[in-house]
Design a protein around this motif. Structure first.
Motif, PDB file in Angstrom:
ATOM      1  N   GLU A   1      -9.139   8.727  14.980  1.00 27.12           N
ATOM      2  CA  GLU A   1      -9.938   9.931  15.133  1.00 27.12           C
ATOM      3  C   GLU A   1      -9.600  10.920  14.032  1.00 27.12           C
ATOM      4  N   GLY A   2     -10.589  11.698  13.636  1.00 31.36           N
ATOM      5  CA  GLY A   2     -10.362  12.734  12.642  1.00 31.36           C
ATOM      6  C   GLY A   2     -10.598  12.302  11.217  1.00 31.36           C
ATOM      7  N   VAL A   3     -10.758  11.005  10.996  1.00 29.85           N
ATOM      8  CA  VAL A   3     -11.049  10.489   9.655  1.00 29.85           C
ATOM      9  C   VAL A   3     -11.895   9.230   9.810  1.00 29.85           C
ATOM     10  N   SER A   4     -12.917   9.094   9.001  1.00 30.05           N
ATOM     11  CA  SER A   4     -13.792   7.928   9.075  1.00 30.05           C
ATOM     12  C   SER A   4     -13.240   6.800   8.220  1.00 30.05           C
ATOM     13  N   GLY A   5     -13.699   5.607   8.521  1.00 33.13           N
ATOM     14  CA  GLY A   5     -13.376   4.462   7.678  1.00 33.13           C
ATOM     15  C   GLY A   5     -11.983   3.906   7.845  1.00 33.13           C
ATOM     16  N   LEU A   6     -11.341   4.202   8.977  1.00 37.19           N
ATOM     17  CA  LEU A   6      -9.977   3.702   9.199  1.00 37.19           C
ATOM     18  C   LEU A   6      -9.877   3.075  10.581  1.00 37.19           C
ATOM     19  N   TYR A   7      -9.443   1.825  10.617  1.00 37.55           N
ATOM     20  CA  TYR A   7      -9.293   1.069  11.866  1.00 37.55           C
ATOM     21  C   TYR A   7      -7.824   0.667  11.990  1.00 37.55           C
ATOM     22  N   VAL A   8      -7.289   0.749  13.207  1.00 39.31           N
ATOM     23  CA  VAL A   8      -5.871   0.459  13.442  1.00 39.31           C
ATOM     24  C   VAL A   8      -5.748  -0.684  14.447  1.00 39.31           C
ATOM     25  N   ALA A   9      -4.866  -1.638  14.150  1.00 34.94           N
ATOM     26  CA  ALA A   9      -4.592  -2.745  15.069  1.00 34.94           C
ATOM     27  C   ALA A   9      -3.096  -3.047  15.014  1.00 34.94           C
ATOM     28  N   VAL A  10      -2.347  -2.438  15.925  1.00 31.90           N
ATOM     29  CA  VAL A  10      -0.894  -2.591  15.956  1.00 31.90           C
ATOM     30  C   VAL A  10      -0.462  -2.869  17.387  1.00 31.90           C
ATOM     31  N   MET A  11       0.375  -3.881  17.568  1.00 34.46           N
ATOM     32  CA  MET A  11       0.783  -4.258  18.923  1.00 34.46           C
ATOM     33  C   MET A  11       1.990  -5.174  18.867  1.00 34.46           C
ATOM     34  N   HIS A  12       2.655  -5.299  20.016  1.00 34.46           N
ATOM     35  CA  HIS A  12       3.780  -6.227  20.104  1.00 34.46           C
ATOM     36  C   HIS A  12       3.304  -7.636  20.404  1.00 34.46           C
TER      37      HIS A  12
ATOM     38  N   ALA B   1       5.257  -3.030  11.841  1.00 31.80           N
ATOM     39  CA  ALA B   1       6.204  -1.916  11.812  1.00 31.80           C
ATOM     40  C   ALA B   1       5.971  -0.998  10.625  1.00 31.80           C
ATOM     41  N   GLY B   2       5.292  -1.466   9.596  1.00 32.34           N
ATOM     42  CA  GLY B   2       4.989  -0.633   8.440  1.00 32.34           C
ATOM     43  C   GLY B   2       3.758   0.234   8.608  1.00 32.34           C
ATOM     44  N   SER B   3       3.054   0.087   9.708  1.00 32.07           N
ATOM     45  CA  SER B   3       1.789   0.799   9.900  1.00 32.07           C
ATOM     46  C   SER B   3       1.933   2.319   9.973  1.00 32.07           C
ATOM     47  N   PRO B   4       2.933   2.872  10.696  1.00 32.05           N
ATOM     48  CA  PRO B   4       3.020   4.339  10.777  1.00 32.05           C
ATOM     49  C   PRO B   4       3.137   5.029   9.429  1.00 32.05           C
ATOM     50  N   ALA B   5       3.922   4.470   8.514  1.00 33.92           N
ATOM     51  CA  ALA B   5       4.087   5.100   7.204  1.00 33.92           C
ATOM     52  C   ALA B   5       2.776   5.106   6.429  1.00 33.92           C
ATOM     53  N   ILE B   6       2.011   4.026   6.535  1.00 33.13           N
ATOM     54  CA  ILE B   6       0.718   3.962   5.837  1.00 33.13           C
ATOM     55  C   ILE B   6      -0.258   4.956   6.451  1.00 33.13           C
ATOM     56  N   ALA B   7      -0.340   4.987   7.785  1.00 35.94           N
ATOM     57  CA  ALA B   7      -1.259   5.904   8.461  1.00 35.94           C
ATOM     58  C   ALA B   7      -0.910   7.357   8.171  1.00 35.94           C
ATOM     59  N   ALA B   8       0.377   7.647   8.036  1.00 40.60           N
ATOM     60  CA  ALA B   8       0.816   9.031   7.796  1.00 40.60           C
ATOM     61  C   ALA B   8       0.280   9.592   6.488  1.00 40.60           C
ATOM     62  N   THR B   9      -0.020   8.731   5.527  1.00 40.48           N
ATOM     63  CA  THR B   9      -0.555   9.226   4.252  1.00 40.48           C
ATOM     64  C   THR B   9      -1.958   9.804   4.413  1.00 40.48           C
ATOM     65  N   ALA B  10      -2.606   9.533   5.553  1.00 40.20           N
ATOM     66  CA  ALA B  10      -3.904  10.124   5.860  1.00 40.20           C
ATOM     67  C   ALA B  10      -3.789  11.150   6.984  1.00 40.20           C
ATOM     68  N   GLY B  11      -2.558  11.528   7.335  1.00 44.66           N
ATOM     69  CA  GLY B  11      -2.342  12.503   8.387  1.00 44.66           C
ATOM     70  C   GLY B  11      -2.489  11.950   9.785  1.00 44.66           C
ATOM     71  N   ILE B  12      -2.429  10.621   9.937  1.00 45.66           N
ATOM     72  CA  ILE B  12      -2.571   9.963  11.234  1.00 45.66           C
ATOM     73  C   ILE B  12      -1.194   9.564  11.744  1.00 45.66           C
ATOM     74  N   LYS B  13      -0.870   9.970  12.972  1.00 42.25           N
ATOM     75  CA  LYS B  13       0.413   9.607  13.574  1.00 42.25           C
ATOM     76  C   LYS B  13       0.237   8.414  14.500  1.00 42.25           C
TER      77      LYS B  13
ATOM     78  N   VAL C   1       0.847  -1.188   0.000  1.00 36.06           N
ATOM     79  CA  VAL C   1       0.000   0.000   0.000  1.00 36.06           C
ATOM     80  C   VAL C   1       0.883   1.238   0.000  1.00 36.06           C
ATOM     81  N   THR C   2       0.669   2.107  -0.959  1.00 33.20           N
ATOM     82  CA  THR C   2       1.462   3.335  -1.056  1.00 33.20           C
ATOM     83  C   THR C   2       0.762   4.532  -0.441  1.00 33.20           C
ATOM     84  N   ALA C   3      -0.566   4.491  -0.359  1.00 30.29           N
ATOM     85  CA  ALA C   3      -1.298   5.623   0.222  1.00 30.29           C
ATOM     86  C   ALA C   3      -2.724   5.218   0.536  1.00 30.29           C
ATOM     87  N   LEU C   4      -3.281   5.857   1.570  1.00 28.44           N
ATOM     88  CA  LEU C   4      -4.706   5.792   1.844  1.00 28.44           C
ATOM     89  C   LEU C   4      -5.385   6.913   1.071  1.00 28.44           C
TER      90      LEU C   4
END
Length: 358
Positions: free
Chosen positions: A311-322, A200-212, A169-172
């Motif tokens: 938060e701040g954008v609809s239609g996006l769910y995050v599941a990241v953990m160790h 570990a690749g999740s932050p870069a993908i989320a950043a394309t939608a302005g999510i940190k 995935v290059t961008a949301l």
């Protein structure tokens, strides 16, 4: 439940696979997008210990023990999941700390047995170094990570999911404050909701939608022997290293269960670690080092999972953990319910992304 909702799951590690399977089981139209094959990047390097061991508050303990119970349900429902409740022998704390852990977790209902050297020798007769005092939890276990992930993805496909491998995935894609698609090297794919479970690749993908996503990725080295005769009955969580024997007979070990920093010379660190492992095992004269792995563990900065809608954008769910191996069944179940029914399980209350901005 919305049987026609189209959901993209980004990531084919154990968390992404579990979410995809639970969504497909519930009737959603699921597409799994993975830059690599089954298991992703972190899952194949996992020690794969299923536990609710020491060092966590009660709320997180409750989530972990619920997921341990869900592992039994998932292994019953999905053919081919290699799950084994082999038990864990633990002495990687000072005696006073072990006793405090035992008292606390026993009070929470964890099945801890206090064992002396004689009992430890009966549990693991091939250990050359035995503690005077240890703890044993018979209900701890392992799920061979890549095989379990593959079993989930295969059954998700049987249920109608589509697996797209090698399509990073290059961008949301956003429209009117909502995620409507993802761009990949293979083109754009539309969805009603997108799940980021790419480790570990999740932050870069989320950043394309302005999510940190505040995530660290500490490295962990684990050594893997060649397949060998059975030397270990279960998990050994010792003060020098943690080790177990896999279903195919490999003995794997790290200086803790996630592995430690390999330093400047990973090869040398691996040889030293393997030598220490071999010295702890009776009958290991013919044991040979096969390879080592260095995994990068996707760890939110406070140590706890991020599970829920952004938060701040609809239609996006995050599941990241160790703790992906332990948590995968419960996270898959709870995420599917929340995505399809807007029903958030109380056990997830503390683990939303919003906690980092409040």
């Amino acid at each position: 439940m919305s049987a026609t909702k189209q959901v993209i799951v980004v990531g084919a590690g154990i968390i992404g696979a579990s979410i995809a399977w639970h969504l497909a089981k519930a009737g959603a139209k699921v597409t799994v997008i993975a830059a690599s094959g089954a298991g992703g990047a972190a899952t194949p390097n996992s020690f794969a210990w299923i536990n609710a061991n020491w060092g966590n508050p009660e709320a997180y303990f409750r989530l972990r023990t619920r997921s341990m119970a869900e592992w039994t349900r998932l292994a019953h429902d999905v053919p081919g999941i290699p799950l084994k409740w082999c038990g864990g022998l633990c002495w990687d704390l000072l005696p006073a700390e072990l006793e405090a852990y035992a008292a606390e977790h026993s009070g929470w209902g964890y099945g801890i047995e206090r064992v002396d050297r004689t009992r430890a020798a009966r549990i693991e007769p091939n250990l050359t170094e035995l503690p005077n005092f240890a703890l044993y939890v018979a209900e701890e276990g392992v799920a061979e990570p890549v095989a379990a992930t593959q079993a989930l993805l295969t059954d998700a496909e049987r249920l109608g999911a589509r697996i797209v491998a090698g399509a990073a995935v290059t961008a949301l894609v956003q429209a009117n404050g909502r995620i409507t698609a993802v761009d990949t090297f293979m083109g754009r794919i539309a969805a009603d909701e997108v799940v980021i479970a790419a480790g570990a690749g999740s932050p870069a993908i989320a950043a394309t939608a302005g999510i940190k996503l505040p995530i660290e990725t500490p490295p962990g080295l684990i050594v893997h022997s060649r397949p060998y005769k059975k030397l270990l009955n279960g998990l050994v969580i010792g003060d020098r290293l943690h080790m177990r024997q896999t279903a195919e007979g490999r003995i794997i070990a790290g200086s803790d269960f996630g592995g430690a920093d390999p330093g400047m010379d990973a090869e040398a660190t691996a040889r030293e670690l393997f030598a220490a492992m071999k010295s702890m095992l009776r009958g290991a004269d013919g044991l040979e080092l096969d390879f080592h792995t260095v995994g990068y563990r996707p760890t939110p900065i406070d140590g706890f999972p991020i599970i829920g809608r952004a938060e701040g954008v609809s239609g996006l769910y995050v599941a990241v953990m160790h703790s992906g191996i332990t948590l995968a069944p419960a996270v898959g179940l709870f995420a599917a319910r929340e995505i399809l029914d807007d029903a958030r399980d109380p056990l997830l209350e503390l683990y939303g992304l919003a906690r980092f901005t409040q």
